[in-house]
Design an enzyme around this catalytic site. Structure first.
Site, PDB file in Angstrom:
ATOM      1  N   ALA A  27       0.826  -1.218   0.000  1.00 35.95           N
ATOM      2  CA  ALA A  27       0.000   0.000   0.000  1.00 35.95           C
ATOM      3  C   ALA A  27       0.855   1.261   0.000  1.00 35.95           C
ATOM      4  O   ALA A  27       0.496   2.277   0.573  1.00 35.95           O
ATOM      5  CB  ALA A  27      -0.921  -0.003   1.223  1.00 35.95           C
ATOM      6  N   ALA A  28       2.004   1.186  -0.662  1.00 30.52           N
ATOM      7  CA  ALA A  28       2.909   2.343  -0.647  1.00 30.52           C
ATOM      8  C   ALA A  28       2.710   3.259  -1.842  1.00 30.52           C
ATOM      9  O   ALA A  28       3.171   4.397  -1.845  1.00 30.52           O
ATOM     10  CB  ALA A  28       4.356   1.867  -0.605  1.00 30.52           C
ATOM     11  N   ARG A  33      -3.491   8.166 -10.638  1.00 26.13           N
ATOM     12  CA  ARG A  33      -4.675   8.401 -11.465  1.00 26.13           C
ATOM     13  C   ARG A  33      -5.937   8.684 -10.652  1.00 26.13           C
ATOM     14  O   ARG A  33      -6.963   9.078 -11.208  1.00 26.13           O
ATOM     15  CB  ARG A  33      -4.894   7.213 -12.415  1.00 26.13           C
ATOM     16  CG  ARG A  33      -3.953   7.259 -13.610  1.00 26.13           C
ATOM     17  CD  ARG A  33      -4.106   6.028 -14.476  1.00 26.13           C
ATOM     18  NE  ARG A  33      -3.489   4.861 -13.850  1.00 26.13           N
ATOM     19  CZ  ARG A  33      -3.719   3.595 -14.228  1.00 26.13           C
ATOM     20  NH1 ARG A  33      -4.567   3.347 -15.204  1.00 26.13           N
ATOM     21  NH2 ARG A  33      -3.117   2.593 -13.624  1.00 26.13           N
ATOM     22  N   LYS A  40      -4.488   6.596  -2.224  1.00 25.75           N
ATOM     23  CA  LYS A  40      -5.484   5.745  -2.880  1.00 25.75           C
ATOM     24  C   LYS A  40      -6.108   4.730  -1.938  1.00 25.75           C
ATOM     25  O   LYS A  40      -7.339   4.579  -1.903  1.00 25.75           O
ATOM     26  CB  LYS A  40      -4.849   5.022  -4.076  1.00 25.75           C
ATOM     27  CG  LYS A  40      -5.781   4.000  -4.702  1.00 25.75           C
ATOM     28  CD  LYS A  40      -5.347   3.582  -6.083  1.00 25.75           C
ATOM     29  CE  LYS A  40      -4.421   2.395  -6.041  1.00 25.75           C
ATOM     30  NZ  LYS A  40      -4.062   1.960  -7.420  1.00 25.75           N
ATOM     31  N   GLN A  93       8.256   2.055   2.976  1.00 23.83           N
ATOM     32  CA  GLN A  93       9.036   1.920   1.746  1.00 23.83           C
ATOM     33  C   GLN A  93       9.165   3.352   1.217  1.00 23.83           C
ATOM     34  O   GLN A  93       8.259   3.866   0.568  1.00 23.83           O
ATOM     35  CB  GLN A  93       8.298   1.025   0.737  1.00 23.83           C
ATOM     36  CG  GLN A  93       9.106   0.750  -0.524  1.00 23.83           C
ATOM     37  CD  GLN A  93       8.251   0.188  -1.659  1.00 23.83           C
ATOM     38  OE1 GLN A  93       7.045   0.407  -1.695  1.00 23.83           O
ATOM     39  NE2 GLN A  93       8.883  -0.489  -2.597  1.00 23.83           N
ATOM     40  N   THR A  99       6.990  -3.621  -6.727  1.00 26.39           N
ATOM     41  CA  THR A  99       6.282  -4.530  -5.816  1.00 26.39           C
ATOM     42  C   THR A  99       7.225  -5.564  -5.193  1.00 26.39           C
ATOM     43  O   THR A  99       7.039  -5.970  -4.042  1.00 26.39           O
ATOM     44  CB  THR A  99       5.141  -5.245  -6.556  1.00 26.39           C
ATOM     45  OG1 THR A  99       5.632  -5.781  -7.792  1.00 26.39           O
ATOM     46  CG2 THR A  99       3.997  -4.285  -6.869  1.00 26.39           C
ATOM     47  N   GLY A 160      -0.731  -7.613 -15.586  1.00 28.73           N
ATOM     48  CA  GLY A 160       0.260  -8.652 -15.850  1.00 28.73           C
ATOM     49  C   GLY A 160      -0.415  -9.891 -16.414  1.00 28.73           C
ATOM     50  O   GLY A 160      -1.509 -10.255 -15.988  1.00 28.73           O
ATOM     51  N   ASN A 248      -7.806   1.926 -10.011  1.00 26.22           N
ATOM     52  CA  ASN A 248      -6.767   2.884 -10.374  1.00 26.22           C
ATOM     53  C   ASN A 248      -7.271   4.317 -10.502  1.00 26.22           C
ATOM     54  O   ASN A 248      -6.508   5.248 -10.319  1.00 26.22           O
ATOM     55  CB  ASN A 248      -6.086   2.445 -11.671  1.00 26.22           C
ATOM     56  CG  ASN A 248      -5.300   1.155 -11.452  1.00 26.22           C
ATOM     57  OD1 ASN A 248      -4.454   1.088 -10.566  1.00 26.22           O
ATOM     58  ND2 ASN A 248      -5.638   0.129 -12.210  1.00 26.22           N
ATOM     59  N   ARG A 460     -48.313  33.198  28.631  1.00 27.85           N
ATOM     60  CA  ARG A 460     -48.816  34.071  27.585  1.00 27.85           C
ATOM     61  C   ARG A 460     -49.331  35.387  28.151  1.00 27.85           C
ATOM     62  O   ARG A 460     -49.923  35.420  29.219  1.00 27.85           O
ATOM     63  CB  ARG A 460     -49.941  33.375  26.827  1.00 27.85           C
ATOM     64  CG  ARG A 460     -49.441  32.222  25.995  1.00 27.85           C
ATOM     65  CD  ARG A 460     -50.534  31.667  25.141  1.00 27.85           C
ATOM     66  NE  ARG A 460     -51.709  31.358  25.923  1.00 27.85           N
ATOM     67  CZ  ARG A 460     -52.431  30.256  25.756  1.00 27.85           C
ATOM     68  NH1 ARG A 460     -52.084  29.368  24.849  1.00 27.85           N
ATOM     69  NH2 ARG A 460     -53.489  30.046  26.477  1.00 27.85           N
TER      70      ARG A 460
HETATM   71  C1  UD1 Z   1       0.548  -5.255 -10.388  1.00 30.10           C
HETATM   72  C2  UD1 Z   1       1.242  -6.484 -10.981  1.00 30.10           C
HETATM   73  C3  UD1 Z   1       0.442  -6.949 -12.184  1.00 30.10           C
HETATM   74  C4  UD1 Z   1      -0.964  -7.262 -11.769  1.00 30.10           C
HETATM   75  C5  UD1 Z   1      -1.609  -6.066 -11.094  1.00 30.10           C
HETATM   76  C6  UD1 Z   1      -2.937  -6.459 -10.503  1.00 30.10           C
HETATM   77  C7  UD1 Z   1       3.608  -6.138 -10.556  1.00 30.10           C
HETATM   78  C8  UD1 Z   1       4.911  -5.793 -11.140  1.00 30.10           C
HETATM   79  N1  UD1 Z   1       2.574  -6.123 -11.385  1.00 30.10           N
HETATM   80  O1  UD1 Z   1       0.588  -4.258 -11.391  1.00 30.10           O
HETATM   81  O2  UD1 Z   1       1.058  -8.123 -12.736  1.00 30.10           O
HETATM   82  O3  UD1 Z   1      -1.727  -7.661 -12.889  1.00 30.10           O
HETATM   83  O4  UD1 Z   1      -0.786  -5.610 -10.026  1.00 30.10           O
HETATM   84  O5  UD1 Z   1      -3.638  -5.341 -10.058  1.00 30.10           O
HETATM   85  O6  UD1 Z   1       3.541  -6.421  -9.384  1.00 30.10           O
HETATM   86  N2  UD1 Z   1       3.227  -0.898  -4.438  1.00 30.10           N
HETATM   87  C9  UD1 Z   1       4.051  -0.668  -3.370  1.00 30.10           C
HETATM   88  N3  UD1 Z   1       5.337  -0.323  -3.615  1.00 30.10           N
HETATM   89  C10 UD1 Z   1       5.835  -0.208  -4.858  1.00 30.10           C
HETATM   90  C11 UD1 Z   1       4.981  -0.450  -5.937  1.00 30.10           C
HETATM   91  C12 UD1 Z   1       3.666  -0.803  -5.703  1.00 30.10           C
HETATM   92  O7  UD1 Z   1       3.660  -0.765  -2.224  1.00 30.10           O
HETATM   93  O8  UD1 Z   1       7.029   0.101  -4.976  1.00 30.10           O
HETATM   94  C13 UD1 Z   1       1.826  -1.267  -4.169  1.00 30.10           C
HETATM   95  C14 UD1 Z   1       0.801  -0.298  -4.725  1.00 30.10           C
HETATM   96  O9  UD1 Z   1       0.465   0.674  -3.764  1.00 30.10           O
HETATM   97  C15 UD1 Z   1      -0.386  -1.205  -5.047  1.00 30.10           C
HETATM   98  C16 UD1 Z   1       0.275  -2.544  -5.346  1.00 30.10           C
HETATM   99  O10 UD1 Z   1       1.588  -2.494  -4.819  1.00 30.10           O
HETATM  100  O11 UD1 Z   1      -1.250  -1.364  -3.951  1.00 30.10           O
HETATM  101  C17 UD1 Z   1       0.349  -2.803  -6.834  1.00 30.10           C
HETATM  102  O12 UD1 Z   1       1.097  -1.798  -7.432  1.00 30.10           O
HETATM  103  P1  UD1 Z   1       0.669  -1.173  -8.806  1.00 30.10           P
HETATM  104  O13 UD1 Z   1       1.653  -0.139  -9.182  1.00 30.10           O
HETATM  105  O14 UD1 Z   1      -0.748  -0.789  -8.781  1.00 30.10           O
HETATM  106  O15 UD1 Z   1       0.920  -2.435  -9.748  1.00 30.10           O
HETATM  107  P2  UD1 Z   1       0.237  -2.698 -11.128  1.00 30.10           P
HETATM  108  O16 UD1 Z   1       0.933  -1.931 -12.155  1.00 30.10           O
HETATM  109  O17 UD1 Z   1      -1.215  -2.534 -10.996  1.00 30.10           O
HETATM  110 CA    CA Z   2      -2.760  -1.617  -9.621  1.00 30.17          CA
END
Ligand code: UD1
Ligand code: CA
Length: 522
Positions: A27-28, A33, A40, A93, A99, A160, A248, A460
């Site tokens: 959740a970082a 968007r 978010k 983070q 991720t 993905g 998103n 009154r």
């Molecule tokens: C990610 C998956 C994708 C999958 C999709 C499902 C990866 C690389 N891709 O893509 O395959 O289909 O989720 O919704 O994992 N977050 C962090 N730190 C970071 C990056 C992200 O905590 O450095 C958190 C975000 O806050 C979010 C979650 O990880 O809650 C997913 O990150 P997001 O950037 O939304 O990944 P997607 O591009 O959606």
């Molecule tokens: Ca996402």
């Protein structure tokens, strides 16, 4: 936020617990968007935040440790988690390097344990507890190194892709931006929810590269690494693809809200609640309703609200943290933190504020506002009144347009109206003041002193009639013309209308205390 309770439709049944489990919630991210000052994962969705829903779905896993990775808006997210999931830890983070990096940071922050690590993206609020449980159980039963939750979707854009070999075995997960045209055509997507064997996950995380379009450490690359090392991996396909929907932007959030509302409404209807217009009914996941409750159209039930058996709420009702007793009726009303007793009646057009308590069969009618007051059993406040900081005894009757004057500009004061007292219309009860049991208050009075039990309180001034005033002072008006005509055909008995009238309480209940004679003054 309210405690996360189990509901018939979210499948949060308890599970046996074969292995030590760690839950990591990601959740970082900023959620660019969303275009919002609010992180978010803190956006609300029918009773919980996005991350609150995810934590609720993971709760039945009974994990030894739960870690939420925070980054953007970390202070706010952490404060929120302390409220809704105090047993969850957080780890910062500072830079969102992907991720995979996020999970690495999470695991470095907790004691190293064998067992299962469940990773859930923080933005998949429709995920069901049963689905997470099934994923984890399948993973553990298979002894897999990693298992990913997948779903077949109509439009996989941005997600993905699950890439399988000819035999249907998982080969790797490829992000859309890194995918070949053939891979892009795949409609089986990664939902962002995983179970891993802790030791083998840690080993693979150490090998992640940033050699991809975003230059990030992708958690999804763990699967390719595990496959390359000959470790067993698995795909668990979600039966209901809507559970895997991420959020998103606010258009997607509205779509998720609609889906979740339908799921909640369906759940309550199947457990014996009538919902007349599901499309305009929005019930938080934290609300409970009893059998044969009826929810009429355009109704929102929020927070810790409960609706008792055979009660009717709606149309046009919003209830927040409000208890509705069995058989009560609430019609076109707004209530926050109120308690509506069994068989009580509220509205149409009523506003109940925190600590408004209606006892059994009490009535709060049209254009009535109640705050921090108790309205006794069978007592009535039927029309156009403000009741603040008051105790109203059982079976008392408060006439139309009575105001409980509770605020002197500096402090709030209490008013007590005794059992079966009768307060006439258009009365001000200027607190602190007490009207005794069985006492009457004459309509139009401003009461500043206690009225003893059984007495009549009246303040009154005697009425005067100044004869011919209109003819003299409003000559030429239509009133003057009408008066002249009436006077020419003989005067009506003017004494009839003057002097002590009924206390004027509503509902045709009349009382004729002899409170002084009308005067005439010419
Ligand atoms: C990610 C998956 C994708 C999958 C999709 C499902 C990866 C690389 N891709 O893509 O395959 O289909 O989720 O919704 O994992 N977050 C962090 N730190 C970071 C990056 C992200 O905590 O450095 C958190 C975000 O806050 C979010 C979650 O990880 O809650 C997913 O990150 P997001 O950037 O939304 O990944 P997607 O591009 O959606
Ligand atoms: Ca996402």
């Amino acid at each position: 936020m309210r405690p996360q309770t189990a509901h018939p439709f979210d499948g949060s049944s308890l599970v046996s617990q074969p292995r030590a489990r760690t839950v990591v919630v990601l959740a970082a991210g900023e959620g660019k968007r969303m275009k919002s000052a609010l992180p978010k994962v803190l956006h609300p969705l029918l009773g919980r935040t996005l991350v609150g829903h995810v934590l609720a779905a993971a709760e039945p896993l009974a994990a030894e440790q739960t870690v939420v990775v925070v980054g953007h808006g970390a202070d706010r997210v952490t404060a929120h988690l302390a409220e809704v999931a105090p047993s969850a830890g957080t780890v910062l983070q500072a830079e969102q390097l992907g991720t995979g990096h996020a999970v690495r940071v999470a695991l470095e922050s907790v004691p190293e344990r064998a067992g299962t690590v469940v990773v859930i993206n923080g933005d998949v609020p429709l995920l069901r507890a049963d689905t997470v449980r099934a994923l984890v159980e399948a993973h553990e039963a298979a002894g897999a190194a990693g298992t990913v939750l997948a779903a077949e979707v109509a439009d996989p854009t941005g997600l993905g892709r699950i890439v399988r070999d000819e035999a249907g075995r998982l080969e790797q997960i490829v992000e859309e931006r890194d995918a070949t045209p053939v891979q892009r055509a795949v409609r089986e997507i990664n939902a962002g929810i995983y179970a891993f064997d802790a030791g083998r996950l840690r080993a693979a995380l150490g090998k992640l590269s940033t050699d991809n379009d975003q230059g990030e450490e992708y958690l999804t690359d763990v699967f390719g690494l595990l496959v390359g090392a000959g470790e067993p991996v698995a795909v668990h396909v979600a039966a209901d693809a809507t559970e895997t929907l991420g959020c998103n932007d606010r258009v997607e959030l509205a779509g998720l809200r609609r889906l979740l509302a339908d799921r909640i409404n369906d759940g309550w209807m199947r457990s014996g609640v009538t919902i007349l217009d599901p499309a305009s009914t929005w019930i938080d996941v934290t609300v409970t309703l009893e059998r044969d409750a009826v929810v009429d159209q355009n109704t929102q039930l929020q927070g810790s609200t409960t609706v008792g058996a055979e009660a009717t709420v709606g149309p046009d009702v919003t209830l927040v943290d409000t208890v509705v007793g069995a058989g009560a009726t609430v019609l076109r009303a707004h209530a926050v933190g109120a308690e509506i007793g069994p068989g009580a009646s509220v509205g149409p057009y009523a506003y109940l504020r925190p600590e408004a308590t209606l006892r059994e069969k009490a009535k709060v009618g049209t254009f009535v506002e109640v705050k921090k007051s108790e309205i006794g059993a069978g007592a009535k406040v039927p029309h156009l009144s403000y009741v603040g900081d008051a105790t109203i005894g059982a079976r008392a009757n408060i006439g139309a347009a009575t105001i409980f004057v509770n605020y002197d500009g500096v402090a709030k004061h209490h008013t007590t109206v005794g059992e079966a007292a009768f307060v006439g219309c258009d009365t001000s009860l200027i607190a602190p003041v007490e009207v005794g049991a069985g006492a009457y208050v004459a309509a139009g009075s401003a009461i500043t002193q206690d009225v003893p039990p059984g007495a009549l309180g009246v303040t009154r001034a005697p009425q005067r009639a100044i004869d011919n005033w209109v003819l003299r002072r409003r000559a030429g008006t239509r009133s003057a013309e009408a008066a002249r005509a009436a006077l020419a055909t003989g005067r009506p008995e003017s004494g009839d209308a003057a002097g002590a009238g009924p206390t004027g309480a509503a509902g045709g209940e009349s009382a004729h205390p002899d409170t002084g004679s009308g005067g005439r003054d010419s």
